[in-house]
Design a protein around this motif. Structure first.
Motif, mmCIF file in Angstrom:
data_model
loop_
_atom_site.group_PDB
_atom_site.id
_atom_site.type_symbol
_atom_site.label_atom_id
_atom_site.label_comp_id
_atom_site.label_asym_id
_atom_site.label_seq_id
_atom_site.Cartn_x
_atom_site.Cartn_y
_atom_site.Cartn_z
ATOM 1 N N ASP A 5 2.591 -2.056 -6.829
ATOM 2 C CA ASP A 5 3.820 -2.257 -6.049
ATOM 3 C C ASP A 5 5.045 -2.579 -6.894
ATOM 4 O O ASP A 5 6.091 -2.918 -6.363
ATOM 5 C CB ASP A 5 3.618 -3.395 -5.028
ATOM 6 N N GLY A 45 3.219 -5.912 -9.339
ATOM 7 C CA GLY A 45 4.302 -6.195 -8.406
ATOM 8 C C GLY A 45 5.627 -6.537 -9.066
ATOM 9 O O GLY A 45 6.658 -6.591 -8.403
ATOM 10 N N ALA A 70 7.839 1.282 -6.632
ATOM 11 C CA ALA A 70 8.248 0.868 -5.291
ATOM 12 C C ALA A 70 9.738 0.559 -5.301
ATOM 13 O O ALA A 70 10.251 -0.021 -6.242
ATOM 14 C CB ALA A 70 7.451 -0.368 -4.877
#
Ligand SMILES: [Zn+2]
Length: 229
Positions: free
Chosen positions: A37, A7, A88
């Motif tokens: 992500d 992330g 992302a």
């Protein structure tokens, strides 16, 4: 890799030669570290206003060039300071860079820092840390209107970042804040630091001394003019 987690968003500045691994191996390790992500970005600066095209190579090294050539890499459209990103929010990151200014507050690296992203230095020092330039814009450094090079064509109202040869200065205040995570990637020393910390330290440094990030080379067009002020 060096504490990057799923992330995370990170901009990577690297000397592939110092790392001593293959470009694909390093890129895969970075993407795996932040998957699914996260986001990885790299500078693909061309430093050439007149001949920029999204499919022409950048001049920021082998790793960034291999990264730019990844099928899922998106590249911003700034003619001199473009950035490539995979992951992302990559589209949002690079969108409108040509209007946001080379390393301005709303440039991709400015956005990345705002969003809690990291700067990763692989085998290079802070002279390669472009986020310091974003900090110069946050600080309103008094020399941002001086062209990097007198031969550079004007590019609208854009202001270009200057010389980064003295950016090693930023390492000490970052270490004093304990903002740097040290590690090793391949054969290279690596530093991981939050972009926001880089900007904060830059703003503080420039408040204390507006010339703190200028080099001392009298032949440097920009820094010599900035010092004269
Ligand atoms: Zn200079």
């Amino acid at each position: 890799m060096i504490g990057l987690r799923s992330g995370d968003a990170v901009v990577v500045h690297a000397s592939l030669r110092a790392v001593g691994l293959g470009a694909d191996e390093v890129i895969d390790a970075l993407l795996d570290a932040v998957a699914p992500d996260g986001l990885v970005a790299m500078p693909t600066f061309s430093y050439d206003n007149e001949s920029f095209a999204p499919d022409l190579p950048g001049r920021t090294g082998t790793l960034a060039e291999e990264f730019r050539r990844r099928p899922d890499a998106l590249r911003s459209a700034h003619p001199t300071y473009s950035v490539a990103a995979v992951g992302a929010d990559a589209a949002e990151l690079v969108d409108g860079h040509e209007r946001a200014g080379a390393t301005g507050i709303d440039s991709p690296l400015g956005r990345l820092a705002d969003a809690g992203g990291y700067v990763l230095l692989l085998g290079v020092g802070h002279t390669a840390n472009t986020t310091v330039h974003v900090g110069e814009f946050h600080a309103g450094a008094p020399y941002l209107d001086i062209p990097f090079d007198p031969d550079w064509p004007e590019h609208g109202a854009d202001r270009f970042p200057g010389c980064s040869r003295a950016f090693g200065t930023i390492e000490r205040p970052l270490r004093e804040r304990e903002a740097i995570r040290d590690g090793k990637v391949g054969n290279a020393l690596a530093q991981l630091v939050l972009g926001a910390a880089v900007i904060e330290a830059t703003v503080e440094l420039l408040r204390a001394d507006p010339a703190a990030l200028l080099c001392t080379d009298p032949g440097c067009y920009r820094c010599s003019r900035a010092r004269a002020r």
